[in-house]
Design a protein around this motif. Structure first.
Motif, PDB file in Angstrom:
ATOM      1  N   PRO A  26       0.809  -1.218   0.000  1.00  0.00           N
ATOM      2  CA  PRO A  26       0.000   0.000   0.000  1.00  0.00           C
ATOM      3  C   PRO A  26       0.848   1.275   0.000  1.00  0.00           C
ATOM      4  CG  PRO A  26      -0.890  -1.560   1.569  1.00  0.00           C
ATOM      5  CD  PRO A  26       0.424  -2.116   1.095  1.00  0.00           C
ATOM      6  N   VAL A  27       1.948   1.267   0.754  1.00  0.00           N
ATOM      7  CA  VAL A  27       2.798   2.450   0.854  1.00  0.00           C
ATOM      8  C   VAL A  27       3.516   2.711  -0.470  1.00  0.00           C
ATOM      9  CG1 VAL A  27       4.783   3.442   2.067  1.00  0.00           C
ATOM     10  CG2 VAL A  27       3.098   2.109   3.330  1.00  0.00           C
ATOM     11  N   TYR A  53      -4.714   3.578   2.934  1.00  0.00           N
ATOM     12  CA  TYR A  53      -3.551   2.727   3.188  1.00  0.00           C
ATOM     13  C   TYR A  53      -3.917   1.570   4.119  1.00  0.00           C
ATOM     14  CZ  TYR A  53      -0.515   6.391   1.279  1.00  0.00           C
ATOM     15  OH  TYR A  53       0.090   7.301   0.463  1.00  0.00           O
TER      16      TYR A  53
END
Length: 195
Positions: A26-27, A53
């Motif tokens: 996600p990051v 996120y």
């Protein structure tokens, strides 16, 4: 080594990679994909919601857990392969839909105003600069040090938009001030104690 044992090794490897990447993916991928798809040419501030996120991380973990359960539990029916395939396909479809909603969860500020697309929404919410009647910057004092915490925009209908003062939003504050001054508004400081 049989074909089935090789397949089980691949499945376990995929589950481990999916579980570990759920904390990193996600990051690494969310912001660039959103930037590519949704960021306008001219903007002051563009950022995904923090919940995007977290939700994407949870979706990937749940997908890994579903695949692990599917791997460990084998139904004792004649149609076990069909049941397992059905579970896998269904979990991937649901995960794909939720990942799309995470990617579609963003906000930006430009010369027209605020644009926000919330998690379960497929349509952008728009708030014009002229809808804003008051802007406050909360200043928090912690351990004897005062620092700006968030901007609170009050709208004509009494609703508020709260934005945490992240690095990106702090960089855009001068442009926000310029837009507000066009409507005779300025950011007012509001002090509050945080222990």
């Amino acid at each position: 080594m049989t074909k089935e044992s090789k397949s089980k090794q691949y499945q376990i490897g995929f589950i481990i990679i999916l579980f570990l990447s759920s904390f990193i993916a996600p990051v690494i991928f969310l912001y660039p994909i959103q930037e590519l798809l949704y960021r306008p040419k001219d903007y002051y501030f563009f950022d995904p919601f923090f919940t995007a996120y977290i939700l994407m991380m949870v979706v990937l973990i749940m997908l890994a857990v579903t695949l692990l359960v599917n791997f460990l539990v084998t139904p004792k029916t004649k149609k076990r392969k069909n049941i397992q395939r059905g579970i896998v396909v269904t979990s991937f479809v649901i995960a794909g839909a939720l990942i799309f909603l995470c990617i579609n969860n963003y906000q930006y500020i430009d010369t027209k105003g605020f644009h926000m697309n919330h998690f379960f929404s497929l349509q952008e919410d728009f708030t014009s600069w002229e809808d804003i009647v008051k802007v406050e910057q909360t200043i928090v004092e912690k351990n004897g040090v005062s620092s700006p915490d968030k901007l609170i925009f009050t709208l004509q209908d009494g609703a508020t938009i709260e934005q945490s003062l992240t690095g990106k939003l702090s960089s855009a504050k001068q442009f926000i001030n310029e837009e507000l001054s066009n409507y005779g508004l300025k950011i007012e400081n509001k002090y509050s104690e945080n222990e």
